[in-house]
Scaffold this motif. Structure first.
Motif, PDB file in Angstrom:
ATOM      1  N   ASP A  54      38.164  14.060  30.075  1.00 21.04           N
ATOM      2  CA  ASP A  54      38.450  13.773  31.486  1.00 21.04           C
ATOM      3  C   ASP A  54      39.934  13.481  31.712  1.00 21.04           C
ATOM      4  OD1 ASP A  54      35.759  14.090  32.002  1.00 21.04           O
ATOM      5  OD2 ASP A  54      35.329  11.933  32.128  1.00 21.04           O
ATOM      6  N   ASP A  55      40.590  12.978  30.657  1.00 21.44           N
ATOM      7  CA  ASP A  55      42.007  12.633  30.726  1.00 21.44           C
ATOM      8  C   ASP A  55      42.896  13.834  30.386  1.00 21.44           C
ATOM      9  OD1 ASP A  55      43.984  10.769  31.286  1.00 21.44           O
ATOM     10  OD2 ASP A  55      44.006   9.933  29.265  1.00 21.44           O
ATOM     11  N   GLY A  56      42.277  15.003  30.174  1.00 23.65           N
ATOM     12  CA  GLY A  56      43.044  16.231  29.980  1.00 23.65           C
ATOM     13  C   GLY A  56      43.356  16.618  28.556  1.00 23.65           C
ATOM     14  N   VAL A  57      42.705  15.994  27.574  1.00 23.92           N
ATOM     15  CA  VAL A  57      42.965  16.363  26.180  1.00 23.92           C
ATOM     16  C   VAL A  57      42.252  17.676  25.868  1.00 23.92           C
ATOM     17  CG1 VAL A  57      42.648  15.693  23.758  1.00 23.92           C
ATOM     18  CG2 VAL A  57      43.328  13.980  25.449  1.00 23.92           C
ATOM     19  N   CYS A  58      43.036  18.673  25.465  1.00 24.89           N
ATOM     20  CA  CYS A  58      42.515  19.997  25.119  1.00 24.89           C
ATOM     21  C   CYS A  58      42.744  20.221  23.628  1.00 24.89           C
ATOM     22  CB  CYS A  58      43.229  21.084  25.902  1.00 24.89           C
ATOM     23  SG  CYS A  58      43.062  20.919  27.677  1.00 24.89           S
ATOM     24  N   GLY A  59      41.690  20.388  22.889  1.00 26.54           N
ATOM     25  CA  GLY A  59      41.796  20.603  21.448  1.00 26.54           C
ATOM     26  C   GLY A  59      40.553  20.083  20.760  1.00 26.54           C
TER      27      GLY A  59
END
Length: 199
Positions: free
Chosen positions: A40-45
Motif C-alpha cells: 500500500d506504501d508503494g513498495v514494488c519488488g
C-alpha cells in the motif's frame, strides 16, 4: 523517524525507484499484514515473510519492522547475556555434573532452586529462542548486505540489541537519509543528486 518504510525502501520524489530487482533484493517482513502495508506504501519488488525466505539467498536483504513489530517488545532486552541478568546469570551456578542443557532443565536441581524472578526470566529466554532463530534466518538470507529498517518512534525496546551489535562492530547505524548518504557515498550530497536529476 517520521519516514514511512515505503519511502525509505523505494525513495521519494526524484530519487524514487520504479521497483526493486526481484532477483537480487528482498524485503523481509514479520507478517502478511506488514507485507500488505508495504504494498500500500508503494513498495514494488520481492517482499517475503521470514518462513517464505528460508532457504533462499539474495544479494541485498532489507529487514523491515522485524524488531519493533514483535509482540513482546521486551524480548530484545534479553540481549544482555554477558551480565548477571542474562542466561548465564540465571543458571549460575550450574551443576558441574550436568553434561547438557537438557540435564540442567530436566534434572530439576537448578530450576527448582531459582527465585520466582529468575524462573520468569528463564522462561522468557526459552520463549525467545524461536524468535532469535527467526531473526538469524532473516539476516543470513543476504549474500552481500543487510539493511535493518525500523520506523517506529520507540527504539528503546530494541536499543539493547542494537548497542550489543554496535559494540561488536557487527553493524553501522545511520539515522535519516542524509546520514545514510554521507556514510555510504561520502562525495555525494543529496542536493547534488537533486540538481543532477533536474538537469
Amino acid at each position: 523517524p517520521g519516514e514511512s518504510p515505503g519511502s525509505i525502501i523505494m525513495g521519494k520524489g526524484p530519487w524514487r525507484l520504479p521497483g526493486l530487482d526481484p532477483g537480487s533484493t528482498v524485503v523481509i517482513v514479520r507478517s502478511n499484514e506488514a507485507r500488505s502495508r508495504l504494498r500500500d506504501d508503494g513498495v514494488c519488488g520481492t517482499v517475503l515473510t521470514v518462513p517464505e525466505a528460508k532457504g533462499l539467498e539474495f544479494d541485498v536483504v532489507v529487514l523491515c519492522g522485524l524488531l519493533t513489530e514483535y509482540p513482546d517488545s521486551m524480548l530484545w532486552t534479553l540481549a544482555t547475556a554477558d551480565d548477571a541478568d542474562g542466561v548465564a546469570g540465571v543458571l549460575a551456578p550450574a551443576p558441574s555434573y550436568a553434561k547438557s542443557a537438557q540435564e540442567v532443565f530436566h534434572g530439576g536441581d537448578v530450576v527448582a532452586g531459582l527465585t520466582q524472578q529468575a524462573h520468569s526470566r528463564l522462561c522468557r529466554i526459552l520463549m525467545a529462542i524461536p524468535e532469535l532463530k527467526s531473526l538469524y534466518v532473516a539476516i543470513t538470507r543476504s549474500r552481500s548486505g543487510c539493511a535493518l529498517i525500523e520506523c517506529k518512534h520507540d527504539p528503546g525496546v530494541w536499543q539493547t540489541l542494537l548497542q550489543r551489535w554496535k559494540h561488536r562492530e557487527a553493524i553501522e547505524c545511520w539515522s535519516g537519509m542524509h546520514a545514510y548518504v554521507q556514510n555510504t557515498a561520502p562525495g555525494l550530497s543529496l542536493s547534488s543528486v537533486k540538481a543532477e536529476k533536474q538537469e
